[in-house]
Write an enzyme that holds these catalytic residues in place. Sequence first.
Site, PDB file in Angstrom:
ATOM      1  N   ASP A 162     -15.736  43.151 -19.526  1.00 24.39           N
ATOM      2  CA  ASP A 162     -17.091  43.702 -19.514  1.00 24.39           C
ATOM      3  C   ASP A 162     -18.089  42.790 -20.224  1.00 24.39           C
ATOM      4  O   ASP A 162     -19.269  43.139 -20.356  1.00 24.39           O
ATOM      5  CB  ASP A 162     -17.122  45.122 -20.117  1.00 24.39           C
ATOM      6  N   HIS A 169      -8.606  42.651 -33.053  1.00 18.92           N
ATOM      7  CA  HIS A 169      -9.816  41.948 -33.499  1.00 18.92           C
ATOM      8  C   HIS A 169      -9.882  42.082 -35.025  1.00 18.92           C
ATOM      9  O   HIS A 169     -10.019  43.201 -35.541  1.00 18.92           O
ATOM     10  CB  HIS A 169     -11.070  42.605 -32.928  1.00 18.92           C
ATOM     11  N   GLU A 212     -13.563  38.857 -38.199  1.00 13.06           N
ATOM     12  CA  GLU A 212     -14.756  38.374 -37.498  1.00 13.06           C
ATOM     13  C   GLU A 212     -15.982  38.817 -38.308  1.00 13.06           C
ATOM     14  O   GLU A 212     -16.651  38.007 -38.933  1.00 13.06           O
ATOM     15  CB  GLU A 212     -14.794  38.943 -36.082  1.00 13.06           C
ATOM     16  N   ASP A 247     -14.434  34.732 -25.410  1.00 16.48           N
ATOM     17  CA  ASP A 247     -14.882  36.063 -25.827  1.00 16.48           C
ATOM     18  C   ASP A 247     -15.714  36.711 -24.719  1.00 16.48           C
ATOM     19  O   ASP A 247     -15.190  37.488 -23.939  1.00 16.48           O
ATOM     20  CB  ASP A 247     -15.636  36.021 -27.159  1.00 16.48           C
TER      21      ASP A 247
END
Length: 381
Positions: A19, A204, A207, A317
């Site tokens: 997406d 994840h 970050e 990403d």
Amino acid sequence: MTPELARRAPKVLLHDHLDGGLRPQTVVELAEAVGYDALPEAEAGQLARWFQESADSGSLVRYLETFAHTLAVMQTKESLRRVARESVQDLAADGVVYAESRYAPEQHLEAGLTLEEVVEAVNAGFREGEALAAEAGHPIRVTALVTAMRHAAKSTEIARLAVRYRDEGVSGFDIAGAEAGFPPTRHLDAFEYLRRENAHFTIHAGEAFGLPSIWEAIQWCGADRLGHGVRIVDDVLVAGRPFPEWLESNRHDERALVDLDLADVKLGRLAAYVRDMRIPLEMCPSSNLQTSAALSIALHPITLLKRLRFRVTLNTDNRLMSNTSMSKEAVLLAEQAEWDLTDLRWVTINAMKSAFIPFDERLATIEGVIKPGYRQLGYMG
Ligand SMILES: O=c1[nH]cnc2c1ncn2[C@@H]1O[C@H](CO)[C@@H](O)[C@H]1O
Ligand SMILES: [Zn+2]
């Protein structure tokens, strides 16, 4: 490394959001087809710029707000299938030979689809994309990672989905979304279930939040890989100073990471663990600039971590939000941090070793596709 050489070199992509990688023109056309009238721009070129500029906010939370528009046009089987198909074609045309594409099925239920229908529509698109790419002379294999959103409460259900479809194109599980305030240990049940099922997952971490997030992901949750993980450098000392502080005082020296004497570098316990255990880092340089997780390409920690021989992989990403591709990421590092074809081959093999498909299949791709591909480009290692 010219753009052409970077494109022709075989590449492996482990961290790419479905997406976050739509063609701008496709967003426009799907919005029209489903009657979504809240796009911020009507014309594809303008819309592409809007995504990039809005994602350039310097904050992960604001970066993630841009996904409202891509998700809005990915609520039907047809649109999911098209987006999946096109993403495979785009990756293949850029020289990617194996990719793991991730998305959060729970975000595609607004028009009444079930989780299973979402997964099956995306898989159908991936299979079509693979067939079209092979016909076009760019063979590629793509598997899916299903993501659970870390602020939500669906992770166990999504983990079950990953296991249910493990032999039908889903190779693993992930959690994503805003990091600060949502530690991965909120989803321990999901991770424990996946481990009992011998399934694979990445998280994840590291970050928008630092070492505690990485530590929990590895030592509490048992992550196989780290999404980003860039802030592992918070646990590195340079000449006795914490790396971030050392980098800040060298921020005007573009060559700081290239010239750094590794004898001055000392790893803390967590960083040493990550390197010793060969835990793969799914690093995404351009994305990190947009969310302020790094200062510049030249000073992105990926170059230090590469020199220290962490298990570094290079990733996109979100190709739409960062206006990037695998070959663009490679060219940026070549131009600004002295990466060469040997480095690109190294991260490519690292990525293939770290993929969630079976070992024999990884090996076959390394020996049968990646190594011969680099030899053809004149690599003589
Ligand atoms: O860099 C990132 N960090 C955290 N979450 C992200 C990042 N990029 C995308 N997503 C989130 O993952 C969801 C599923 O693909 C996206 O909808 C977005 O919210
Ligand atoms: Zn991501």
